[in-house]
Motif scaffolding. Sequence first.
Motif, PDB file in Angstrom:
ATOM      1  N   MET A   1     -16.972 -26.964  22.914  1.00 15.32           N
ATOM      2  CA  MET A   1     -16.985 -27.826  21.756  1.00 15.32           C
ATOM      3  C   MET A   1     -17.634 -29.164  22.116  1.00 15.32           C
ATOM      4  SD  MET A   1     -13.304 -27.270  19.960  1.00 15.32           S
ATOM      5  CE  MET A   1     -13.687 -27.285  18.253  1.00 15.32           C
ATOM      6  N   VAL A   2     -18.496 -29.614  21.219  1.00 13.63           N
ATOM      7  CA  VAL A   2     -19.148 -30.899  21.381  1.00 13.63           C
ATOM      8  C   VAL A   2     -18.824 -31.720  20.139  1.00 13.63           C
ATOM      9  CG1 VAL A   2     -21.358 -32.070  21.630  1.00 13.63           C
ATOM     10  CG2 VAL A   2     -21.012 -29.863  22.724  1.00 13.63           C
ATOM     11  N   LEU A   3     -18.229 -32.883  20.354  1.00 12.20           N
ATOM     12  CA  LEU A   3     -17.808 -33.741  19.250  1.00 12.20           C
ATOM     13  C   LEU A   3     -16.906 -33.008  18.264  1.00 12.20           C
ATOM     14  CD1 LEU A   3     -21.210 -35.494  18.501  1.00 12.20           C
ATOM     15  CD2 LEU A   3     -19.301 -36.449  19.780  1.00 12.20           C
ATOM     16  N   GLY A   4     -16.137 -32.080  18.758  1.00 14.65           N
ATOM     17  CA  GLY A   4     -15.214 -31.336  17.913  1.00 14.65           C
ATOM     18  C   GLY A   4     -15.872 -30.237  17.094  1.00 14.65           C
ATOM     19  N   ILE A   5     -17.173 -29.949  17.356  1.00 14.88           N
ATOM     20  CA  ILE A   5     -17.901 -28.903  16.620  1.00 14.88           C
ATOM     21  C   ILE A   5     -18.205 -27.766  17.589  1.00 14.88           C
ATOM     22  CG2 ILE A   5     -19.973 -28.377  15.276  1.00 14.88           C
ATOM     23  CD1 ILE A   5     -20.167 -31.369  14.627  1.00 14.88           C
ATOM     24  N   PRO A   6     -17.882 -26.539  17.226  1.00 13.64           N
ATOM     25  CA  PRO A   6     -18.160 -25.415  18.119  1.00 13.64           C
ATOM     26  C   PRO A   6     -19.660 -25.305  18.435  1.00 13.64           C
ATOM     27  CG  PRO A   6     -16.778 -24.718  16.270  1.00 13.64           C
ATOM     28  CD  PRO A   6     -17.226 -26.116  16.002  1.00 13.64           C
ATOM     29  N   LYS A   7     -19.972 -24.879  19.668  1.00  8.81           N
ATOM     30  CA  LYS A   7     -21.363 -24.753  20.109  1.00  8.81           C
ATOM     31  C   LYS A   7     -22.163 -23.820  19.199  1.00  8.81           C
ATOM     32  CE  LYS A   7     -20.777 -25.766  24.988  1.00  8.81           C
ATOM     33  NZ  LYS A   7     -20.925 -25.271  26.341  1.00  8.81           N
ATOM     34  N   ARG A   8     -21.559 -22.750  18.775  1.00  9.65           N
ATOM     35  CA  ARG A   8     -22.256 -21.783  17.911  1.00  9.65           C
ATOM     36  C   ARG A   8     -22.722 -22.455  16.612  1.00  9.65           C
ATOM     37  NH1 ARG A   8     -20.308 -15.693  16.835  1.00  9.65           N
ATOM     38  NH2 ARG A   8     -22.156 -15.031  15.724  1.00  9.65           N
ATOM     39  N   THR A   9     -21.885 -23.279  16.038  1.00 10.45           N
ATOM     40  CA  THR A   9     -22.242 -24.000  14.809  1.00 10.45           C
ATOM     41  C   THR A   9     -23.391 -24.973  15.075  1.00 10.45           C
ATOM     42  OG1 THR A   9     -19.960 -23.800  14.025  1.00 10.45           O
ATOM     43  CG2 THR A   9     -21.333 -25.450  12.950  1.00 10.45           C
ATOM     44  N   LEU A  10     -23.343 -25.673  16.193  1.00  9.51           N
ATOM     45  CA  LEU A  10     -24.416 -26.602  16.549  1.00  9.51           C
ATOM     46  C   LEU A  10     -25.742 -25.878  16.739  1.00  9.51           C
ATOM     47  CD1 LEU A  10     -22.632 -29.035  19.036  1.00  9.51           C
ATOM     48  CD2 LEU A  10     -23.441 -29.524  16.726  1.00  9.51           C
ATOM     49  N   ILE A  11     -25.706 -24.704  17.371  1.00  9.45           N
ATOM     50  CA  ILE A  11     -26.931 -23.924  17.582  1.00  9.45           C
ATOM     51  C   ILE A  11     -27.518 -23.488  16.242  1.00  9.45           C
ATOM     52  CG2 ILE A  11     -27.832 -21.749  18.502  1.00  9.45           C
ATOM     53  CD1 ILE A  11     -25.849 -22.132  20.856  1.00  9.45           C
ATOM     54  N   ILE A  12     -26.667 -23.015  15.350  1.00  7.66           N
ATOM     55  CA  ILE A  12     -27.136 -22.573  14.028  1.00  7.66           C
ATOM     56  C   ILE A  12     -27.751 -23.751  13.274  1.00  7.66           C
ATOM     57  CG2 ILE A  12     -26.370 -21.734  11.768  1.00  7.66           C
ATOM     58  CD1 ILE A  12     -24.343 -19.954  13.313  1.00  7.66           C
ATOM     59  N   LEU A  13     -27.100 -24.901  13.311  1.00  4.59           N
ATOM     60  CA  LEU A  13     -27.639 -26.087  12.640  1.00  4.59           C
ATOM     61  C   LEU A  13     -28.978 -26.508  13.244  1.00  4.59           C
ATOM     62  CD1 LEU A  13     -24.432 -28.260  12.091  1.00  4.59           C
ATOM     63  CD2 LEU A  13     -25.834 -27.162  10.346  1.00  4.59           C
ATOM     64  N   ALA A  14     -29.087 -26.459  14.559  1.00  5.78           N
ATOM     65  CA  ALA A  14     -30.337 -26.832  15.222  1.00  5.78           C
ATOM     66  C   ALA A  14     -31.476 -25.898  14.814  1.00  5.78           C
ATOM     67  CB  ALA A  14     -30.152 -26.821  16.738  1.00  5.78           C
ATOM     68  N   VAL A  15     -31.185 -24.595  14.734  1.00  2.00           N
ATOM     69  CA  VAL A  15     -32.209 -23.624  14.326  1.00  2.00           C
ATOM     70  C   VAL A  15     -32.630 -23.891  12.881  1.00  2.00           C
ATOM     71  CG1 VAL A  15     -32.609 -21.183  13.841  1.00  2.00           C
ATOM     72  CG2 VAL A  15     -31.544 -21.859  15.991  1.00  2.00           C
ATOM     73  N   LEU A  16     -31.674 -24.135  12.000  1.00  2.48           N
ATOM     74  CA  LEU A  16     -32.009 -24.416  10.600  1.00  2.48           C
ATOM     75  C   LEU A  16     -32.862 -25.673  10.463  1.00  2.48           C
ATOM     76  CD1 LEU A  16     -28.663 -23.528   8.793  1.00  2.48           C
ATOM     77  CD2 LEU A  16     -30.831 -22.297   8.679  1.00  2.48           C
ATOM     78  N   VAL A  17     -32.514 -26.716  11.195  1.00  2.00           N
ATOM     79  CA  VAL A  17     -33.306 -27.947  11.162  1.00  2.00           C
ATOM     80  C   VAL A  17     -34.720 -27.671  11.670  1.00  2.00           C
ATOM     81  CG1 VAL A  17     -33.555 -30.243  12.205  1.00  2.00           C
ATOM     82  CG2 VAL A  17     -31.347 -29.518  11.293  1.00  2.00           C
ATOM     83  N   GLY A  18     -34.833 -26.890  12.726  1.00  2.00           N
ATOM     84  CA  GLY A  18     -36.148 -26.539  13.255  1.00  2.00           C
ATOM     85  C   GLY A  18     -36.995 -25.785  12.242  1.00  2.00           C
ATOM     86  N   VAL A  19     -36.399 -24.840  11.541  1.00  2.00           N
ATOM     87  CA  VAL A  19     -37.130 -24.065  10.527  1.00  2.00           C
ATOM     88  C   VAL A  19     -37.602 -24.989   9.408  1.00  2.00           C
ATOM     89  CG1 VAL A  19     -36.845 -22.307   8.732  1.00  2.00           C
ATOM     90  CG2 VAL A  19     -36.018 -21.869  11.045  1.00  2.00           C
ATOM     91  N   VAL A  20     -36.749 -25.895   8.959  1.00  2.00           N
ATOM     92  CA  VAL A  20     -37.132 -26.823   7.897  1.00  2.00           C
ATOM     93  C   VAL A  20     -38.287 -27.711   8.352  1.00  2.00           C
ATOM     94  CG1 VAL A  20     -36.327 -28.821   6.551  1.00  2.00           C
ATOM     95  CG2 VAL A  20     -34.894 -26.791   6.751  1.00  2.00           C
ATOM     96  N   VAL A  21     -38.238 -28.209   9.564  1.00  2.00           N
ATOM     97  CA  VAL A  21     -39.307 -29.063  10.088  1.00  2.00           C
ATOM     98  C   VAL A  21     -40.622 -28.282  10.171  1.00  2.00           C
ATOM     99  CG1 VAL A  21     -40.113 -30.284  12.152  1.00  2.00           C
ATOM    100  CG2 VAL A  21     -37.790 -30.659  11.303  1.00  2.00           C
TER     101      VAL A  21
END
Length: 106
Positions: A1-21
């Motif tokens: 967990m990073v900042l109280g957010i599970p790593k899996r959730t952070l990875i999914i968010l990072a991928v989504l941000v990358g796709v949008v960019v």
Amino acid sequence: MVLGIPKRTLIILAVLVGVVVIYAIGSDQRSSGAEGSASGGCTVTVTADILNVRSAPSLQGEIVGKLEQDAETEATKVVQNGFRRIDENRWAADEFLEPVDGASCG
């Protein structure tokens, strides 16, 4: 967990941000390419008596305008299904469009 957010959730968010960019960058390049084509000197003359301008590159596309014989118009270098893109959502049958002398229509 990073900042109280599970790593899996952070990875999914990072991928989504990358796709949008990536999509946003690609969209800007597509827009610039179409504008560059029209301003790159692709002027055409209509050879048909009356030429229908359609909303899509097909005979099923809605007629959104008409061009008369010998009319000159700016166009892009994009040709799809036998239709040349005149402008955003405006297509005309390429067989009835003749590039003017010195035009760079690809």
